[in-house]
Each structure stands twice: as structure tokens, then as C-alpha cells.
Design a protein around this motif. Structure first.
Motif, PDB file in Angstrom:
ATOM      1  N   ALA A 156       3.014 -74.440  16.004  1.00 26.71           N
ATOM      2  CA  ALA A 156       1.801 -74.351  15.198  1.00 26.71           C
ATOM      3  C   ALA A 156       1.999 -73.402  14.013  1.00 26.71           C
ATOM      4  N   PHE A 157       2.657 -72.277  14.258  1.00 24.39           N
ATOM      5  CA  PHE A 157       2.847 -71.275  13.205  1.00 24.39           C
ATOM      6  C   PHE A 157       3.742 -71.801  12.084  1.00 24.39           C
ATOM      7  N   VAL A 158       4.879 -72.401  12.440  1.00 22.92           N
ATOM      8  CA  VAL A 158       5.806 -72.872  11.405  1.00 22.92           C
ATOM      9  C   VAL A 158       5.257 -74.097  10.680  1.00 22.92           C
ATOM     10  N   ASN A 159       4.258 -74.751  11.269  1.00 23.68           N
ATOM     11  CA  ASN A 159       3.627 -75.886  10.603  1.00 23.68           C
ATOM     12  C   ASN A 159       2.415 -75.474   9.779  1.00 23.68           C
ATOM     13  N   GLY A 160       2.246 -74.152   9.594  1.00 28.64           N
ATOM     14  CA  GLY A 160       1.272 -73.677   8.623  1.00 28.64           C
ATOM     15  C   GLY A 160       0.009 -73.046   9.154  1.00 28.64           C
ATOM     16  N   LYS A 161      -0.194 -73.000  10.465  1.00 27.42           N
ATOM     17  CA  LYS A 161      -1.399 -72.386  10.999  1.00 27.42           C
ATOM     18  C   LYS A 161      -1.244 -70.870  11.072  1.00 27.42           C
ATOM     19  N   SER A 162      -2.318 -70.160  10.791  1.00 28.49           N
ATOM     20  CA  SER A 162      -2.304 -68.701  10.919  1.00 28.49           C
ATOM     21  C   SER A 162      -2.467 -68.329  12.391  1.00 28.49           C
ATOM     22  N   LEU A 163      -2.145 -67.095  12.718  1.00 26.47           N
ATOM     23  CA  LEU A 163      -2.322 -66.636  14.097  1.00 26.47           C
ATOM     24  C   LEU A 163      -3.784 -66.734  14.513  1.00 26.47           C
ATOM     25  N   GLN A 164      -4.699 -66.444  13.571  1.00 30.19           N
ATOM     26  CA  GLN A 164      -6.125 -66.529  13.875  1.00 30.19           C
ATOM     27  C   GLN A 164      -6.527 -67.972  14.178  1.00 30.19           C
ATOM     28  N   GLU A 165      -6.021 -68.918  13.398  1.00 28.53           N
ATOM     29  CA  GLU A 165      -6.334 -70.337  13.627  1.00 28.53           C
ATOM     30  C   GLU A 165      -5.792 -70.817  14.966  1.00 28.53           C
ATOM     31  N   GLU A 218      -6.970 -72.291  20.604  1.00 29.42           N
ATOM     32  CA  GLU A 218      -6.540 -72.154  21.996  1.00 29.42           C
ATOM     33  C   GLU A 218      -7.536 -71.357  22.834  1.00 29.42           C
ATOM     34  N   GLY A 219      -8.535 -70.773  22.180  1.00 33.65           N
ATOM     35  CA  GLY A 219      -9.487 -69.943  22.906  1.00 33.65           C
ATOM     36  C   GLY A 219      -8.850 -68.669  23.420  1.00 33.65           C
ATOM     37  N   LYS A 220      -7.870 -68.149  22.666  1.00 32.62           N
ATOM     38  CA  LYS A 220      -7.176 -66.918  23.054  1.00 32.62           C
ATOM     39  C   LYS A 220      -7.424 -65.847  22.002  1.00 32.62           C
ATOM     40  N   SER A 221      -7.063 -64.630  22.316  1.00 29.69           N
ATOM     41  CA  SER A 221      -7.183 -63.556  21.345  1.00 29.69           C
ATOM     42  C   SER A 221      -5.986 -63.594  20.397  1.00 29.69           C
ATOM     43  N   VAL A 222      -6.195 -63.070  19.190  1.00 27.90           N
ATOM     44  CA  VAL A 222      -5.090 -62.982  18.228  1.00 27.90           C
ATOM     45  C   VAL A 222      -3.964 -62.126  18.795  1.00 27.90           C
ATOM     46  N   LYS A 223      -4.325 -61.096  19.547  1.00 23.40           N
ATOM     47  CA  LYS A 223      -3.325 -60.217  20.155  1.00 23.40           C
ATOM     48  C   LYS A 223      -2.410 -61.004  21.092  1.00 23.40           C
ATOM     49  N   THR A 224      -2.991 -61.895  21.882  1.00 22.71           N
ATOM     50  CA  THR A 224      -2.191 -62.702  22.815  1.00 22.71           C
ATOM     51  C   THR A 224      -1.256 -63.629  22.057  1.00 22.71           C
ATOM     52  N   ILE A 225      -1.785 -64.314  21.025  1.00 23.81           N
ATOM     53  CA  ILE A 225      -0.970 -65.244  20.241  1.00 23.81           C
ATOM     54  C   ILE A 225       0.141 -64.501  19.515  1.00 23.81           C
ATOM     55  N   SER A 226      -0.179 -63.321  18.987  1.00 20.51           N
ATOM     56  CA  SER A 226       0.819 -62.526  18.289  1.00 20.51           C
ATOM     57  C   SER A 226       1.956 -62.119  19.228  1.00 20.51           C
ATOM     58  N   GLN A 268       2.912 -63.733  21.954  1.00 21.97           N
ATOM     59  CA  GLN A 268       3.707 -64.917  22.282  1.00 21.97           C
ATOM     60  C   GLN A 268       4.654 -65.283  21.144  1.00 21.97           C
ATOM     61  N   LYS A 269       4.168 -65.142  19.913  1.00 18.96           N
ATOM     62  CA  LYS A 269       5.029 -65.404  18.749  1.00 18.96           C
ATOM     63  C   LYS A 269       6.173 -64.401  18.701  1.00 18.96           C
ATOM     64  N   ARG A 270       5.847 -63.126  18.922  1.00 18.93           N
ATOM     65  CA  ARG A 270       6.866 -62.076  18.876  1.00 18.93           C
ATOM     66  C   ARG A 270       7.920 -62.301  19.968  1.00 18.93           C
ATOM     67  N   ASP A 271       7.486 -62.669  21.172  1.00 18.23           N
ATOM     68  CA  ASP A 271       8.424 -62.915  22.264  1.00 18.23           C
ATOM     69  C   ASP A 271       9.336 -64.097  21.940  1.00 18.23           C
ATOM     70  N   ALA A 272       8.758 -65.135  21.324  1.00 14.96           N
ATOM     71  CA  ALA A 272       9.555 -66.302  20.944  1.00 14.96           C
ATOM     72  C   ALA A 272      10.615 -65.914  19.921  1.00 14.96           C
ATOM     73  N   MET A 273      10.234 -65.088  18.956  1.00 13.24           N
ATOM     74  CA  MET A 273      11.183 -64.665  17.933  1.00 13.24           C
ATOM     75  C   MET A 273      12.317 -63.834  18.538  1.00 13.24           C
ATOM     76  N   ARG A 274      11.998 -62.981  19.493  1.00 12.86           N
ATOM     77  CA  ARG A 274      13.040 -62.187  20.150  1.00 12.86           C
ATOM     78  C   ARG A 274      14.020 -63.088  20.900  1.00 12.86           C
TER      79      ARG A 274
END
Length: 211
Positions: A161-170, A175-183, A185-191
């Protein structure tokens, strides 16, 4: 008996040059394919010892890249897989090996290296071009998280979703999740991918067939 190889690449010059190099090394090229579908069809009727395939070939079906390697490994476990690629990112290279590739050859290397790789993987060795091996060794030394560690389903979805242009807030809102949770998950994926900057994330995701 000579070693039997099928060569797959969508570039005619690679097929011609690769076939010539293999035959000059007394390797029998028993088939050629221009895309994943042709390769999979050819394998049904043409026995071989090694498949040498480009990592990404144009196809109407989603059976290229890591998906193709995984399918080849599962459907033809006795056939050794060598991947031809221009990709030089550690995470993508590690993923190829994890999916079942026994060899990875840098497309910028001499065509003569195809024969060396084919013979090596046929005897059970793992073969990588020197340039690619250096990249993996450097990544192992410098990465906090080992590149190539499998992403979870949620990490994959967030990354797509992120690389296809969606912001973390979107993403969080959908997903009905907090931005903190999505952030996180993104950070863990990058690691796990060995990527430390958003500017590199899209290229890495493309290498892995996520976009």
C-alpha cells in the motif's frame, strides 16, 4: 552424458549468446523460452538438469520473479535453478536463494559464467557471481536484521500500500489501525528488507515482485 540445460530470457541476444557459450562448454541446450509460460510448458515435455532463467520476463500472468522460482522449485525439485539478473540488492538476492535458486548470475558478467554456474549447481553447489557475493557478504556484516527474512502478511500488505502511493494515515484508516501500528509494521518490513530509506523502498519492492 552432457549436462542438459534450458535457457529462458526475453532478450534474443541473451538467448543466442548464452546458448553459444553453453554449447562451447559442451553443455547441451535442450530448449529455449522467452517468458515464464513458455518455460513452464517446455519443462513438461523436455527433461533437463538445470534451468537458467531471467528473473523478470514480460508475461500476461503473475508467474514471474520469485513466484516463478518458487513454482519451479516445487514442481521440478530435481532441476537446479540458476537466475540471471541485473538486481544487486541483498534482500532480493537472499529471497531468490530462499525460494529455491541454487545459483545467481549477474547479467553484466561474461556469458561464459553461465556454464560455470550450470556445472556448479548440478553438483549441488551454490553459485553466485563475485559481484553479487560481495553484496551479500557486505549486507551480512552491516545489517541489524538479516536481509531476506520473510515478511509477515501484514507487513507485506502495508508495504504494498505504501509503495503504491498511500500515506501511513490512509493505510491506518482503511485497516482500522493506529498510525503508530502501521508505522511499526512498515519499519519492521524495511529492517527485514535491509532498506534504511523510503527512496529505496519502491525499487526493493519491485525487485521482490511486490509491485
Amino acid at each position: 552424458m552432457p549436462l542438459k540445460v534450458i535457457l529462458a530470457d526475453d532478450h534474443p541476444l541473451v538467448l543466442v549468446g548464452g546458448t553459444l557459450a553453453l554449447r562451447n562448454a559442451h553443455i547441451d541446450v535442450v530448449g529455449e523460452a522467452k517468458n515464464a509460460e513458455e518455460l513452464l510448458t517446455l519443462l513438461k515435455t523436455t527433461p533437463c538438469d538445470v534451468v537458467i532463467t531471467d528473473f523478470l520476463m514480460p508475461s500476461e500472468r503473475e508467474d514471474d520473479g520469485l513466484v516463478l522460482i518458487d513454482r519451479l522449485a516445487k514442481e521440478h525439485p530435481d532441476v537446479a535453478i540458476v537466475v540471471l539478473t541485473m538486481i544487486n540488492r541483498a534482500a532480493a538476492l537472499n529471497s531468490m536463494l530462499k525460494k529455491g535458486a541454487r545459483g545467481i548470475v549477474d547479467k553484466r558478467a561474461s556469458m561464459d559464467e553461465l556454464a560455470v554456474a550450470a556445472k556448479a549447481v548440478h553438483t549441488g553447489e551454490t553459485y553466485l557471481s563475485d559481484t553479487l557475493l560481495d553484496i551479500l557478504n557486505e549486507a551480512d556484516e552491516n545489517s541489524v536484521a538479516m536481509p531476506g527474512t520473510p515478511l509477515s502478511l501484514r507487513e507485506t500488505e502495508v508495504l504494498k500500500a505504501f509503495v503504491n502511493g498511500k500515506s501511513l494515515q490512509e493505510i491506518a484508516d482503511s485497516e482500522g489501525k493506529s498510525v503508530k501500528t502501521i508505522s511499526r509494521q512498515k519499519r519492521d518490513a524495511m529492517r527485514k528488507l535491509g532498506v534504511n530509506h523510503d527512496s529505496l523502498l519502491k525499487d526493493t519492492a519491485r525487485d521482490l515482485g511486490l509491485i
